[in-house]
Design a protein around this motif. Sequence first.
Motif, PDB file in Angstrom:
ATOM      1  N   ALA A 119      -1.115  41.771  27.222  1.00  0.00           N
ATOM      2  CA  ALA A 119      -1.859  41.482  25.998  1.00  0.00           C
ATOM      3  C   ALA A 119      -3.209  40.849  26.322  1.00  0.00           C
ATOM      4  O   ALA A 119      -4.222  41.161  25.690  1.00  0.00           O
ATOM      5  N   CYS A 120      -3.249  39.974  27.329  1.00  0.00           N
ATOM      6  CA  CYS A 120      -4.511  39.332  27.715  1.00  0.00           C
ATOM      7  C   CYS A 120      -5.507  40.350  28.251  1.00  0.00           C
ATOM      8  O   CYS A 120      -6.699  40.269  27.977  1.00  0.00           O
ATOM      9  N   PHE A 121      -5.027  41.313  29.031  1.00  0.00           N
ATOM     10  CA  PHE A 121      -5.933  42.304  29.604  1.00  0.00           C
ATOM     11  C   PHE A 121      -6.371  43.351  28.580  1.00  0.00           C
ATOM     12  O   PHE A 121      -7.438  43.919  28.696  1.00  0.00           O
ATOM     13  N   SER A 122      -5.547  43.615  27.593  1.00  0.00           N
ATOM     14  CA  SER A 122      -5.914  44.633  26.615  1.00  0.00           C
ATOM     15  C   SER A 122      -6.712  44.051  25.446  1.00  0.00           C
ATOM     16  O   SER A 122      -7.345  44.787  24.711  1.00  0.00           O
ATOM     17  N   ALA A 123      -6.724  42.748  25.260  1.00  0.00           N
ATOM     18  CA  ALA A 123      -7.446  42.132  24.149  1.00  0.00           C
ATOM     19  C   ALA A 123      -8.947  42.401  24.203  1.00  0.00           C
ATOM     20  O   ALA A 123      -9.531  42.768  23.190  1.00  0.00           O
ATOM     21  N   PRO A 124      -9.617  42.253  25.353  1.00  0.00           N
ATOM     22  CA  PRO A 124     -11.054  42.553  25.359  1.00  0.00           C
ATOM     23  C   PRO A 124     -11.353  44.013  25.008  1.00  0.00           C
ATOM     24  O   PRO A 124     -12.333  44.299  24.351  1.00  0.00           O
ATOM     25  N   ILE A 125     -10.506  44.920  25.418  1.00  0.00           N
ATOM     26  CA  ILE A 125     -10.698  46.322  25.085  1.00  0.00           C
ATOM     27  C   ILE A 125     -10.540  46.518  23.580  1.00  0.00           C
ATOM     28  O   ILE A 125     -11.326  47.212  22.943  1.00  0.00           O
ATOM     29  N   ALA A 126      -9.546  45.888  23.001  1.00  0.00           N
ATOM     30  CA  ALA A 126      -9.305  46.020  21.566  1.00  0.00           C
ATOM     31  C   ALA A 126     -10.445  45.392  20.762  1.00  0.00           C
ATOM     32  O   ALA A 126     -10.821  45.892  19.711  1.00  0.00           O
ATOM     33  N   LEU A 127     -11.006  44.296  21.248  1.00  0.00           N
ATOM     34  CA  LEU A 127     -12.096  43.646  20.540  1.00  0.00           C
ATOM     35  C   LEU A 127     -13.415  44.394  20.712  1.00  0.00           C
ATOM     36  O   LEU A 127     -14.278  44.331  19.861  1.00  0.00           O
ATOM     37  N   ALA A 128     -13.569  45.135  21.797  1.00  0.00           N
ATOM     38  CA  ALA A 128     -14.802  45.874  22.032  1.00  0.00           C
ATOM     39  C   ALA A 128     -14.884  47.125  21.169  1.00  0.00           C
ATOM     40  O   ALA A 128     -15.962  47.578  20.842  1.00  0.00           O
ATOM     41  N   ALA A 129     -13.767  47.676  20.771  1.00  0.00           N
ATOM     42  CA  ALA A 129     -13.777  48.921  19.997  1.00  0.00           C
ATOM     43  C   ALA A 129     -14.472  48.767  18.640  1.00  0.00           C
ATOM     44  O   ALA A 129     -15.326  49.576  18.308  1.00  0.00           O
ATOM     45  N   PRO A 130     -14.171  47.733  17.833  1.00  0.00           N
ATOM     46  CA  PRO A 130     -14.865  47.621  16.551  1.00  0.00           C
ATOM     47  C   PRO A 130     -16.369  47.437  16.705  1.00  0.00           C
ATOM     48  O   PRO A 130     -17.141  47.974  15.931  1.00  0.00           O
ATOM     49  N   ALA A 131     -16.807  46.685  17.704  1.00  0.00           N
ATOM     50  CA  ALA A 131     -18.238  46.488  17.907  1.00  0.00           C
ATOM     51  C   ALA A 131     -18.909  47.810  18.247  1.00  0.00           C
ATOM     52  O   ALA A 131     -20.004  48.099  17.764  1.00  0.00           O
ATOM     53  N   SER A 132     -18.258  48.608  19.069  1.00  0.00           N
ATOM     54  CA  SER A 132     -18.804  49.911  19.417  1.00  0.00           C
ATOM     55  C   SER A 132     -18.855  50.811  18.190  1.00  0.00           C
ATOM     56  O   SER A 132     -19.835  51.524  17.973  1.00  0.00           O
ATOM     57  N   GLU A 133     -17.796  50.761  17.375  1.00  0.00           N
ATOM     58  CA  GLU A 133     -17.766  51.556  16.147  1.00  0.00           C
ATOM     59  C   GLU A 133     -18.856  51.084  15.186  1.00  0.00           C
ATOM     60  O   GLU A 133     -19.545  51.898  14.570  1.00  0.00           O
ATOM     61  N   GLU A 134     -19.027  49.774  15.090  1.00  0.00           N
ATOM     62  CA  GLU A 134     -20.064  49.228  14.222  1.00  0.00           C
ATOM     63  C   GLU A 134     -21.446  49.666  14.712  1.00  0.00           C
ATOM     64  O   GLU A 134     -22.309  50.041  13.917  1.00  0.00           O
ATOM     65  N   HIS A 135     -21.652  49.648  16.021  1.00  0.00           N
ATOM     66  CA  HIS A 135     -22.925  50.085  16.593  1.00  0.00           C
ATOM     67  C   HIS A 135     -23.202  51.547  16.240  1.00  0.00           C
ATOM     68  O   HIS A 135     -24.317  51.898  15.855  1.00  0.00           O
ATOM     69  N   GLN A 136     -22.178  52.380  16.338  1.00  0.00           N
ATOM     70  CA  GLN A 136     -22.339  53.794  15.989  1.00  0.00           C
ATOM     71  C   GLN A 136     -22.659  53.970  14.510  1.00  0.00           C
ATOM     72  O   GLN A 136     -23.530  54.769  14.146  1.00  0.00           O
ATOM     73  N   LEU A 137     -21.968  53.217  13.659  1.00  0.00           N
ATOM     74  CA  LEU A 137     -22.209  53.327  12.219  1.00  0.00           C
ATOM     75  C   LEU A 137     -23.615  52.847  11.853  1.00  0.00           C
ATOM     76  O   LEU A 137     -24.300  53.460  11.040  1.00  0.00           O
ATOM     77  N   LEU A 138     -24.055  51.758  12.459  1.00  0.00           N
ATOM     78  CA  LEU A 138     -25.395  51.256  12.165  1.00  0.00           C
ATOM     79  C   LEU A 138     -26.476  52.190  12.706  1.00  0.00           C
ATOM     80  O   LEU A 138     -27.537  52.347  12.093  1.00  0.00           O
ATOM     81  N   THR A 139     -26.201  52.831  13.828  1.00  0.00           N
ATOM     82  CA  THR A 139     -27.131  53.828  14.351  1.00  0.00           C
ATOM     83  C   THR A 139     -27.216  55.008  13.396  1.00  0.00           C
ATOM     84  O   THR A 139     -28.308  55.548  13.150  1.00  0.00           O
ATOM     85  N   LEU A 140     -26.090  55.395  12.817  1.00  0.00           N
ATOM     86  CA  LEU A 140     -26.085  56.460  11.812  1.00  0.00           C
ATOM     87  C   LEU A 140     -26.881  56.047  10.580  1.00  0.00           C
ATOM     88  O   LEU A 140     -27.647  56.838  10.031  1.00  0.00           O
ATOM     89  N   VAL A 141     -26.743  54.801  10.165  1.00  0.00           N
ATOM     90  CA  VAL A 141     -27.510  54.292   9.017  1.00  0.00           C
ATOM     91  C   VAL A 141     -29.007  54.368   9.324  1.00  0.00           C
ATOM     92  O   VAL A 141     -29.806  54.763   8.463  1.00  0.00           O
ATOM     93  N   LEU A 142     -29.403  54.012  10.548  1.00  0.00           N
ATOM     94  CA  LEU A 142     -30.816  54.102  10.926  1.00  0.00           C
ATOM     95  C   LEU A 142     -31.319  55.537  10.846  1.00  0.00           C
ATOM     96  O   LEU A 142     -32.436  55.786  10.369  1.00  0.00           O
TER      97      LEU A 142
END
Length: 112
Positions: free
Chosen positions: A18-41
Amino acid sequence: MPSMLTPYTSLGTVALLACFSAPIALAAPASEEHQLLTLVLRQLDAIDHLSSASTNAVIDTQARYTFDYARLSADLDLIRQGISGYLTPSRAQPRHPPELTGHYTRSGQIQP
């Protein structure tokens, strides 16, 4: 020889995974948010392009109200700057973005 795993060993293994997979799980929403905001731009660029094309359209001089494309373009630039600043922050301090005008109807006189 049978496995000598105790409940604590398996619990420790789960916790370690769980400790090793937590950073991966937390990075996914930020990446998705970055993609969505790039689409908005990109969509803001398309709206600004359409707005620029409409600026050259024939405006009825007898109309009581006309659409203020220049003000819309200025507000789109502010929104674009805010999103770009969020995606690539230049500093850590909070900032106070300017307020959008929100008024896109002109009456009679042309205003800046």
